[in-house]
Design a protein around this motif. Structure first.
Motif, short mmCIF file in Angstrom:
data_model
loop_
_atom_site.label_atom_id
_atom_site.label_comp_id
_atom_site.label_asym_id
_atom_site.label_seq_id
_atom_site.Cartn_x
_atom_site.Cartn_y
_atom_site.Cartn_z
N LEU A 125 0.81 -1.21 0.00
CA LEU A 125 0.00 0.00 0.00
C LEU A 125 0.85 1.27 0.00
O LEU A 125 0.49 2.27 -0.62
CB LEU A 125 -0.94 0.00 1.21
N ASP A 126 2.00 1.22 0.70
CA ASP A 126 2.84 2.42 0.72
C ASP A 126 3.67 2.56 -0.56
O ASP A 126 4.27 3.60 -0.80
CB ASP A 126 3.75 2.41 1.95
N ARG A 127 3.68 1.49 -1.41
CA ARG A 127 4.45 1.55 -2.66
C ARG A 127 3.58 1.87 -3.87
O ARG A 127 4.10 2.14 -4.94
CB ARG A 127 5.14 0.21 -2.90
N ARG B 122 0.41 7.01 -7.01
CA ARG B 122 -0.77 7.82 -6.68
C ARG B 122 -1.98 7.37 -7.51
O ARG B 122 -3.09 7.27 -7.00
CB ARG B 122 -0.46 9.30 -6.95
N SER B 123 -1.76 7.08 -8.78
CA SER B 123 -2.84 6.64 -9.66
C SER B 123 -3.39 5.30 -9.21
O SER B 123 -4.61 5.08 -9.22
CB SER B 123 -2.33 6.54 -11.11
N GLU B 124 -2.52 4.37 -8.80
CA GLU B 124 -2.98 3.06 -8.33
C GLU B 124 -3.78 3.18 -7.04
O GLU B 124 -4.81 2.50 -6.87
CB GLU B 124 -1.77 2.13 -8.11
N LEU B 125 -3.32 4.01 -6.12
CA LEU B 125 -4.05 4.20 -4.87
C LEU B 125 -5.44 4.78 -5.14
O LEU B 125 -6.44 4.33 -4.56
CB LEU B 125 -3.26 5.13 -3.94
N THR C 182 1.57 7.71 -14.34
CA THR C 182 2.81 8.25 -14.90
C THR C 182 4.01 7.37 -14.55
O THR C 182 5.14 7.74 -14.84
CB THR C 182 3.06 9.67 -14.38
N ALA C 183 3.76 6.22 -13.91
CA ALA C 183 4.85 5.34 -13.50
C ALA C 183 4.49 3.90 -13.81
O ALA C 183 3.39 3.59 -14.27
CB ALA C 183 5.15 5.52 -12.01
N THR C 184 5.40 3.00 -13.52
CA THR C 184 5.17 1.57 -13.73
C THR C 184 4.33 1.01 -12.59
O THR C 184 4.53 1.35 -11.43
CB THR C 184 6.50 0.81 -13.81
N GLY C 185 3.38 0.13 -12.94
CA GLY C 185 2.51 -0.46 -11.94
C GLY C 185 3.27 -1.30 -10.92
O GLY C 185 4.32 -1.87 -11.21
N THR D 13 -5.82 3.43 8.50
CA THR D 13 -5.33 2.51 9.52
C THR D 13 -4.29 1.55 8.93
O THR D 13 -3.28 1.25 9.57
CB THR D 13 -6.49 1.70 10.12
N LEU D 14 -4.54 1.10 7.70
CA LEU D 14 -3.63 0.16 7.04
C LEU D 14 -2.33 0.83 6.61
O LEU D 14 -1.26 0.22 6.65
CB LEU D 14 -4.32 -0.47 5.83
N VAL D 15 -2.41 2.08 6.15
CA VAL D 15 -1.23 2.77 5.65
C VAL D 15 -1.27 4.23 6.15
O VAL D 15 -1.53 5.16 5.40
CB VAL D 15 -1.15 2.68 4.10
N PRO D 16 -0.98 4.43 7.45
CA PRO D 16 -1.10 5.77 8.05
C PRO D 16 -0.17 6.81 7.43
O PRO D 16 -0.47 8.01 7.46
CB PRO D 16 -0.76 5.52 9.53
N GLU D 17 0.94 6.35 6.85
CA GLU D 17 1.87 7.31 6.26
C GLU D 17 1.31 8.00 5.02
O GLU D 17 1.86 9.01 4.57
CB GLU D 17 3.20 6.62 5.92
#
Length: 413
Positions: free
Chosen positions: A165-167, A170-173, A229-232, A378-382
Motif C-alpha cells: 500500500l505504501d508503494r 498515486r494513480s494506483e491508490l 505516470t509510473a510503472t505499476g 489505519t492500514l497505511v497511516p503514512e
C-alpha cells in the motif's frame, strides 16, 4: 442504443474534465476497458447459456433465504418468519426487516469465510485479477486488490496487499479507492438480490455481473481522473493471506464479522430514514411545486435526471430513475434498492429497471467514503493526507463508474 452510447461519451468526458492532467488521456486503455465491459454485458445478457446460468442463481438466493429463515425462526420465533401464535389479518405487515432479511448477511459472511478457508475464493480472485492485468495493464497489486473487492469489500480487499500500500503509485491508490466505491461486497450481494428479486429475474446474477462490469469502469474513470505516470506495482511472495484455524474457526470469525456488518447496516438504515424524514418535513414548509409538496425524492429526481438520461433511460422516466440514483448517492444503495422494489407497477419500464439495478450497485455514498478513509488510513497511516485528499474525487469516480455500467447495460439490453 445510440442514446446509451452517447451517454458513455458524456460520462467519460465528465471524468476527463476533472482530470489532474487532461493531456495524459490514455484513449487506448479507455477503449479497451469499454470493450471489456460491453463483452461482459453481452455475455450475460445476450448469450443464452450464460444468461440462463445467471438466472439460475435465483435458486441460490431462495436456498440461502430459506436456510436463514430456519435460523431466524428458531431464534426469534414468528418475528423471524416462523409460525405465528395468532391469526394474521394483514400478511404484508408480518415481514420484519431486522429479524427476517438482514440476518442473511450473517449466513453469507460465514459462508464467505468458509469458502476462503477452502481456497475457493482465492482462486476466483486470482483469475479475476489476472484478467484485469491482461486487459487493462494494471499492476499485480492493484489487480489483486481490485479483483478481491467483488468478494470482500473496500476495507478487507486492501488487506491482501498491505505490504504494497505504501508503494502504490498515486494513480494506483486512487484506482483502488475508486474500485472499492464502485462495487459492493460479497456479503451484501444476496441481501440486495433478496430485496429486488420480486421485480427482476435472476437478481443475484445481475448484481454479481454489475460488480464485475464496474471493475474496469472504475479503473477507466480513475486512470482518466488521475493518470498513471509510473510503472505499476507488482506483487511478490510477501502478500499476507487470511488464515483460519480450521473450518469451524472460519465460520466463527465469519459470523462475528457479519454481525458487525449487520449492526452497521441496521444503524445506517435507522439514521438514513430519519434524515430523509427530517428533510421531507423541512421541504414541506416550502410552497408546493407543480401542484405537489416538495420531498427529498422529488428534488433528487430532478437533480439526477440528466445522469439517468445519460445511461439510456427515456426522459419521461428520468426523474423517477434520478430519484433512485440520488438516494443511492446521498444515502446508500440499500435504501435505493428498497425504493426500486417499492415502485408502483409501470413507474419504470423493464429496460429502465434493469439499467438501474446495475447503476445502483456500488458503495459510492458519504457513509462508505468515511468507512474507506478509516480503513485505509489505519492500514497505511503514512499516506493519510493523500487518502483524505483524494477521497472526494474517488466518490465521484465511483459514482461515474456505476453510471457507466448502467449505460453499458442500456447499450446491450
Amino acid at each position: 442504443m445510440l442514446h446509451s452510447l452517447a451517454g458513455l461519451g458524456v460520462l467519460v468526458a465528465l471524468a476527463w474534465l476533472m482530470s489532474e492532467n487532461r493531456r495524459l488521456f490514455a484513449w487506448r486503455m479507455v477503449l479497451a476497458g469499454i470493450a471489456v465491459q460491453i463483452v461482459i454485458a453481452i455475455l450475460f445478457l445476450r448469450v443464452p447459456l450464460a444468461h440462463e446460468a445467471m438466472l439460475s442463481l435465483n435458486g441460490l438466493v431462495d436456498a440461502l433465504m430459506a436456510a436463514t429463515r430456519a435460523g431466524t425462526s428458531f431464534v426469534f420465533g414468528y418475528l423471524g418468519g416462523g409460525d405465528t401464535p395468532f391469526e394474521v389479518t394483514n400478511p404484508g405487515a408480518n415481514f420484519n426487516l431486522a429479524f427476517q432479511s438482514l440476518p442473511i448477511v450473517l449466513v453469507v459472511s460465514a459462508l464467505a469465510a468458509l469458502l476462503w478457508h477452502w481456497r475457493v475464493l482465492p482462486v476466483a480472485i486470482g483469475l479475476l485479477s489476472a484478467a484485469l492485468r491482461r486487459t487493462l495493464n494494471t499492476g499485480g497489486a492493484l489487480g489483486l486488490a481490485s479483483g478481491a473487492n467483488v468478494f470482500m469489500g473496500m476495507v478487507e480487499a486492501p488487506i491482501l496487499i498491505r505490504p504494497y500500500l505504501d508503494r502504490l503509485t498515486r494513480s494506483e491508490l486512487f484506482a483502488l479507492m475508486s474500485v472499492g466505491l464502485a462495487t459492493v461486497a460479497g456479503t451484501v450481494l444476496v441481501l440486495y438480490a433478496s430485496v429486488i428479486g420480486t421485480r427482476i429475474d435472476g437478481a443475484l446474477g445481475h448484481i454479481i455481473t454489475a460488480s464485475i462490469i464496474s471493475l474496469p469502469a472504475a479503473i477507466i474513470i480513475a486512470r482518466i481522473m488521475v493518470p498513471e505516470t509510473a510503472t505499476g506495482t507488482e506483487v511478490g511472495d510477501d502478500v499476507p493471506a487470511l488464515t483460519f484455524n480450521g473450518s469451524m474457526d472460519a465460520v466463527v470469525q465469519g459470523t462475528t464479522s457479519g454481525l458487525q456488518l449487520l449492526l452497521s447496516i441496521a444503524a445506517m438504515l435507522i439514521v438514513a430514514v430519519a434524515l430523509v424524514a427530517i428533510a421531507d418535513i423541512a421541504l414541506s414548509l416550502l410552497p408546493e411545486v407543480a401542484g405537489a409538496p416538495l420531498t427529498l425524492e422529488r428534488v433528487l429526481g430532478w437533480a439526477f435526471a440528466p445522469i439517468a438520461w445519460c445511461m439510456g433511460i427515456a426522459w419521461e422516466e428520468a426523474p423517477t430513475a434520478g430519484a433512485l440514483m440520488g438516494t443511492k448517492t446521498v444515502l446508500n444503495e440499500f435504501l435505493a434498492y428498497l425504493a426500486l422494489a417499492g415502485l408502483e407497477p409501470g413507474a419504470l419500464s423493464d429496460r429502465a429497471q434493469l439499467i438501474m439495478v446495475y447503476a445502483l450497485c456500488g458503495f459510492a455514498n458519504p457513509g462508505s467514503v468515511g468507512i474507506m478513509i478509516g480503513g485505509l488510513t489505519t492500514l497505511v497511516p503514512e499516506r493519510r493526507d493523500e487518502i483524505i485528499g483524494m477521497a472526494g474525487r474517488a466518490f465521484v469516480a465511483g459514482t461515474l463508474a456505476t453510471c457507466m455500467t448502467g449505460a453499458v447495460v442500456g447499450l446491450v439490453a
